[in-house]
Design a protein around this motif. Sequence first.
Motif, PDB file in Angstrom:
ATOM      1  N   ILE A 267      -0.505  48.723 105.802  1.00 37.33           N
ATOM      2  CA  ILE A 267      -0.252  47.451 105.132  1.00 37.33           C
ATOM      3  C   ILE A 267       0.492  47.673 103.815  1.00 37.33           C
ATOM      4  O   ILE A 267       1.345  46.882 103.435  1.00 37.33           O
ATOM      5  CB  ILE A 267      -1.554  46.630 104.942  1.00 37.33           C
ATOM      6  N   ILE A 268       0.193  48.771 103.142  1.00 35.16           N
ATOM      7  CA  ILE A 268       0.914  49.105 101.905  1.00 35.16           C
ATOM      8  C   ILE A 268       2.382  49.353 102.213  1.00 35.16           C
ATOM      9  O   ILE A 268       3.274  48.829 101.543  1.00 35.16           O
ATOM     10  CB  ILE A 268       0.275  50.328 101.213  1.00 35.16           C
ATOM     11  N   LEU A 269       2.644  50.145 103.241  1.00 35.34           N
ATOM     12  CA  LEU A 269       4.030  50.513 103.557  1.00 35.34           C
ATOM     13  C   LEU A 269       4.874  49.340 104.036  1.00 35.34           C
ATOM     14  O   LEU A 269       6.089  49.341 103.846  1.00 35.34           O
ATOM     15  CB  LEU A 269       4.051  51.644 104.594  1.00 35.34           C
ATOM     16  N   ARG A 270       4.266  48.338 104.628  1.00 39.42           N
ATOM     17  CA  ARG A 270       5.077  47.206 105.089  1.00 39.42           C
ATOM     18  C   ARG A 270       5.117  46.054 104.079  1.00 39.42           C
ATOM     19  O   ARG A 270       5.742  45.029 104.324  1.00 39.42           O
ATOM     20  CB  ARG A 270       4.640  46.741 106.460  1.00 39.42           C
ATOM     21  N   SER A 271       4.487  46.233 102.919  1.00 38.58           N
ATOM     22  CA  SER A 271       4.483  45.198 101.887  1.00 38.58           C
ATOM     23  C   SER A 271       5.669  45.354 100.950  1.00 38.58           C
ATOM     24  O   SER A 271       6.114  46.471 100.683  1.00 38.58           O
ATOM     25  CB  SER A 271       3.182  45.252 101.087  1.00 38.58           C
ATOM     26  N   ASP A 272       6.156  44.215 100.459  1.00 30.64           N
ATOM     27  CA  ASP A 272       7.249  44.246  99.480  1.00 30.64           C
ATOM     28  C   ASP A 272       6.754  44.777  98.133  1.00 30.64           C
ATOM     29  O   ASP A 272       7.381  45.631  97.527  1.00 30.64           O
ATOM     30  CB  ASP A 272       7.840  42.846  99.303  1.00 30.64           C
ATOM     31  N   LYS A 273       5.640  44.214  97.686  1.00 31.86           N
ATOM     32  CA  LYS A 273       5.033  44.648  96.428  1.00 31.86           C
ATOM     33  C   LYS A 273       3.553  44.892  96.671  1.00 31.86           C
ATOM     34  O   LYS A 273       2.931  44.223  97.494  1.00 31.86           O
ATOM     35  CB  LYS A 273       5.200  43.584  95.330  1.00 31.86           C
ATOM     36  N   VAL A 274       2.998  45.849  95.915  1.00 30.19           N
ATOM     37  CA  VAL A 274       1.583  46.191  96.017  1.00 30.19           C
ATOM     38  C   VAL A 274       0.941  45.921  94.658  1.00 30.19           C
ATOM     39  O   VAL A 274       1.397  46.430  93.639  1.00 30.19           O
ATOM     40  CB  VAL A 274       1.391  47.679  96.399  1.00 30.19           C
ATOM     41  N   PHE A 275      -0.107  45.106  94.685  1.00 31.31           N
ATOM     42  CA  PHE A 275      -0.854  44.784  93.478  1.00 31.31           C
ATOM     43  C   PHE A 275      -2.239  45.415  93.616  1.00 31.31           C
ATOM     44  O   PHE A 275      -2.855  45.327  94.671  1.00 31.31           O
ATOM     45  CB  PHE A 275      -0.986  43.262  93.325  1.00 31.31           C
ATOM     46  N   VAL A 276      -2.710  46.031  92.543  1.00 27.85           N
ATOM     47  CA  VAL A 276      -4.005  46.697  92.568  1.00 27.85           C
ATOM     48  C   VAL A 276      -4.881  46.081  91.489  1.00 27.85           C
ATOM     49  O   VAL A 276      -4.428  45.860  90.358  1.00 27.85           O
ATOM     50  CB  VAL A 276      -3.850  48.217  92.350  1.00 27.85           C
ATOM     51  N   ALA A 277      -6.137  45.796  91.865  1.00 26.62           N
ATOM     52  CA  ALA A 277      -7.078  45.202  90.919  1.00 26.62           C
ATOM     53  C   ALA A 277      -8.453  45.818  91.103  1.00 26.62           C
ATOM     54  O   ALA A 277      -8.801  46.319  92.167  1.00 26.62           O
ATOM     55  CB  ALA A 277      -7.155  43.688  91.129  1.00 26.62           C
ATOM     56  N   GLY A 278      -9.216  45.745  90.054  1.00 25.18           N
ATOM     57  CA  GLY A 278     -10.602  46.193  90.044  1.00 25.18           C
ATOM     58  C   GLY A 278     -11.134  45.962  88.645  1.00 25.18           C
ATOM     59  O   GLY A 278     -10.359  45.803  87.701  1.00 25.18           O
ATOM     60  N   ALA A 279     -12.430  45.909  88.502  1.00 30.99           N
ATOM     61  CA  ALA A 279     -13.037  45.703  87.190  1.00 30.99           C
ATOM     62  C   ALA A 279     -13.717  46.997  86.742  1.00 30.99           C
ATOM     63  O   ALA A 279     -14.158  47.797  87.568  1.00 30.99           O
ATOM     64  CB  ALA A 279     -14.046  44.565  87.253  1.00 30.99           C
ATOM     65  N   GLY A 280     -13.782  47.198  85.459  1.00 30.40           N
ATOM     66  CA  GLY A 280     -14.482  48.361  84.914  1.00 30.40           C
ATOM     67  C   GLY A 280     -13.901  49.678  85.407  1.00 30.40           C
ATOM     68  O   GLY A 280     -12.684  49.850  85.487  1.00 30.40           O
ATOM     69  N   ARG A 281     -14.782  50.603  85.757  1.00 33.96           N
ATOM     70  CA  ARG A 281     -14.337  51.925  86.215  1.00 33.96           C
ATOM     71  C   ARG A 281     -13.585  51.842  87.537  1.00 33.96           C
ATOM     72  O   ARG A 281     -12.656  52.608  87.770  1.00 33.96           O
ATOM     73  CB  ARG A 281     -15.537  52.868  86.310  1.00 33.96           C
ATOM     74  N   SER A 282     -13.949  50.905  88.404  1.00 35.35           N
ATOM     75  CA  SER A 282     -13.192  50.725  89.651  1.00 35.35           C
ATOM     76  C   SER A 282     -11.750  50.339  89.328  1.00 35.35           C
ATOM     77  O   SER A 282     -10.822  50.762  90.006  1.00 35.35           O
ATOM     78  CB  SER A 282     -13.836  49.645  90.523  1.00 35.35           C
ATOM     79  N   GLY A 283     -11.576  49.549  88.285  1.00 31.07           N
ATOM     80  CA  GLY A 283     -10.239  49.174  87.844  1.00 31.07           C
ATOM     81  C   GLY A 283      -9.446  50.372  87.336  1.00 31.07           C
ATOM     82  O   GLY A 283      -8.237  50.475  87.568  1.00 31.07           O
ATOM     83  N   LEU A 284     -10.120  51.294  86.666  1.00 32.50           N
ATOM     84  CA  LEU A 284      -9.442  52.513  86.206  1.00 32.50           C
ATOM     85  C   LEU A 284      -8.961  53.346  87.388  1.00 32.50           C
ATOM     86  O   LEU A 284      -7.855  53.902  87.359  1.00 32.50           O
ATOM     87  CB  LEU A 284     -10.374  53.341  85.317  1.00 32.50           C
TER      88      LEU A 284
END
Length: 185
Positions: free
Chosen positions: A32-49
Amino acid sequence: MDTVKYAAEIVKELQRSVERIADAQAEALADIILRSDKVFVAGAGRSGLMGRAFAMRLMHAGLNAYVVGETVTPGIDKGDVLIIGTGSGETRSLIPMAQKAKSLGAAVAAVTISPESTIGQLADALVNLPGATKDQASGGHATLQPMASLFEQTLLIFYDAVVLRIMEKKGLDSDRMFGRHANLE
């Protein structure tokens, strides 16, 4: 127990966690990453890091990768994917992001301990990682580590493994990726 013995126990916990990740789920995320135009990543706290580190490596791999909340992050559209790393899948700030991404036609991927969670249910792609959420860690789960440390560490290792798979699929090596490394440091 001394520090080195703690470190050895953490490595054992991580080995057990990584062995429980489903290959098919991991492969679906890479695809899904490879066929996407843009990749957005999110997470809170340490998961966000951990997500920030993942977005950086995706950028090094030549993908249009962004961290949600940064001032230079563009809008999400159809053809894009939002990847959310969340132990509980119920983090209040992340649920509206998933809902908004879906409403705009973007795909949502969740990497979580809790596939039955709100974010898990919204996800088009789901990777179930083992671990304890920060609330569960004191409840006798199989980790000596505090709070959600095992999940967060497994998340980083998993994200790095996804990058390796993407590198393989794109025919990249570290030398080619280093050309995209920051050079104003």
